[in-house]
Design an enzyme around this catalytic site. Structure first.
Site, mmCIF file in Angstrom:
data_model
loop_
_atom_site.group_PDB
_atom_site.id
_atom_site.type_symbol
_atom_site.label_atom_id
_atom_site.label_comp_id
_atom_site.label_asym_id
_atom_site.label_seq_id
_atom_site.Cartn_x
_atom_site.Cartn_y
_atom_site.Cartn_z
ATOM 1 N N SER A 135 0.831 -1.196 0.000
ATOM 2 C CA SER A 135 0.000 0.000 0.000
ATOM 3 C C SER A 135 0.870 1.252 0.000
ATOM 4 C CB SER A 135 -0.912 0.023 1.227
ATOM 5 O OG SER A 135 -1.553 1.271 1.323
ATOM 6 N N GLY A 140 1.105 -1.973 4.138
ATOM 7 C CA GLY A 140 1.701 -0.656 3.942
ATOM 8 C C GLY A 140 2.897 -0.421 4.829
ATOM 9 N N SER A 141 2.627 -0.125 6.087
ATOM 10 C CA SER A 141 3.700 0.209 7.026
ATOM 11 C C SER A 141 4.731 -0.904 7.150
ATOM 12 C CB SER A 141 3.108 0.514 8.412
ATOM 13 O OG SER A 141 2.222 1.594 8.356
ATOM 14 N N ASP A 151 -4.753 3.436 -1.967
ATOM 15 C CA ASP A 151 -5.855 3.790 -1.072
ATOM 16 C C ASP A 151 -6.369 5.183 -1.407
ATOM 17 O OD1 ASP A 151 -6.068 1.497 0.709
ATOM 18 O OD2 ASP A 151 -4.069 2.041 1.402
ATOM 19 N N MET A 192 -11.344 -5.824 5.573
ATOM 20 C CA MET A 192 -10.578 -4.847 6.348
ATOM 21 C C MET A 192 -10.400 -5.356 7.774
ATOM 22 S SD MET A 192 -9.818 -2.347 4.312
ATOM 23 C CE MET A 192 -9.144 -1.255 5.575
ATOM 24 N N GLY A 242 -1.092 2.119 9.590
ATOM 25 C CA GLY A 242 -0.367 1.884 10.824
ATOM 26 C C GLY A 242 -1.206 1.450 12.010
ATOM 27 N N ASP A 270 -6.534 -6.409 4.421
ATOM 28 C CA ASP A 270 -5.832 -5.129 4.517
ATOM 29 C C ASP A 270 -6.023 -4.568 5.915
ATOM 30 O OD1 ASP A 270 -4.685 -2.646 4.125
ATOM 31 O OD2 ASP A 270 -6.227 -1.898 2.769
ATOM 32 N N GLY A 271 -4.898 -4.239 6.563
ATOM 33 C CA GLY A 271 -4.960 -3.606 7.874
ATOM 34 C C GLY A 271 -4.122 -4.320 8.910
ATOM 35 N N GLY A 272 -3.021 -3.698 9.309
ATOM 36 C CA GLY A 272 -2.178 -4.294 10.337
ATOM 37 C C GLY A 272 -1.465 -5.557 9.902
ATOM 38 N N GLY A 332 -9.143 4.255 6.814
ATOM 39 C CA GLY A 332 -8.935 5.686 6.972
ATOM 40 C C GLY A 332 -7.504 6.084 7.253
ATOM 41 N N PHE A 333 -6.783 5.261 7.987
ATOM 42 C CA PHE A 333 -5.408 5.616 8.342
ATOM 43 C C PHE A 333 -4.533 4.365 8.352
ATOM 44 C CE2 PHE A 333 -8.031 8.907 10.194
ATOM 45 C CZ PHE A 333 -7.352 10.068 9.847
#
Length: 215
Positions: A9, A198-199, A36, A141, A149, A176-178, A146-147
């Site tokens: 991401s 992403g992060s 995103d 999700m 990390g 997606d997410g964490g 929205g954000f």
């Protein structure tokens, strides 16, 4: 589908050097680029839009995996398709009715693109069973959109096997997410075959090591 599709991401990338960042994750073994798009209405954050997708299309042959976290997604399908998206994923929660969802899927398909549908943490998987044979990708999700990390919500991952039970065999189940090397393994063990991270990738010191750890 045995291969895990890794979709870094760019929300966590260095926006001043996006071309280099995309080349770096491609060289590290990434398959797609996760984009995103947030409008400040459906989610509180505002990120990037059509011009960025168009610019990225000119510098990479990787699949552009565009995730619309926006209201009224149908209004922007044409623009994102023409900008170069390969996949357009929109949110179940952004639609007013089942017919709205079917119509938006049809619009995406009419442009020759893969259609994806995403669900937020509070949405139960049974809400989207009727659409699974109409789409190419379902995005679960595991954080509130929205954000970047945020911390992985384990309960959301339990939706994956329920979706898999009700889905066509070729459906891409993306999470997606964490996502990191540990949560990624959890999701894959439950039936996911695509990870958007992403992060974990872009904040790492070694992109290749980070991508490899997700495979």
């Amino acid at each position: 589908m045995n291969k895990t599709i890794i979709s870094p991401s760019i929300l966590s990338a260095d926006f001043a050097n996006l071309e280099q960042e995309i080349t770096a994750v491609q060289n590290a073994g990434a398959n797609w680029i996760h984009i995103d798009v947030m409008d400040g209405h459906f989610v509180p954050n505002i990120t990037i839009g059509i011009p960025v997708v168009k610019s990225l299309r000119q510098v990479t042959d990787l699949t552009l995996d565009t995730h619309l976290m926006i209201e009224n997604p149908e209004k922007y399908i044409k623009a994102f398709a023409e900008a170069g998206s390969d996949i357009i994923t929109f949110h179940y929660e952004a639609c007013k009715s089942n017919q709205h969802i079917y119509d938006t899927i049809s619009m995406i398909k009419d442009f020759g693109l893969k259609a994806g549908l995403s669900i937020k943490p509070a949405t139960t998987p049974d809400k989207i069973y009727d659409f699974l044979d109409k789409i190419d990708l379902i995005l679960v999700m595991t954080v509130e959109p929205g954000f970047g990390g945020q911390e992985f919500i384990h309960e959301c991952a339990l939706k994956i096997p329920k979706i898999k039970e009700n889905a066509p065999q070729n459906l891409i189940i993306q999470v997606d997410g964490g996502i990191n090397n540990l949560t990624g393994k959890i999701c894959k063990s439950l039936g996911a075959n695509s990870l958007a991270a992403g992060s974990y990738i872009y904040k790492s010191k070694d992109y290749q090591k980070a991508v490899s750890s997700l495979l």
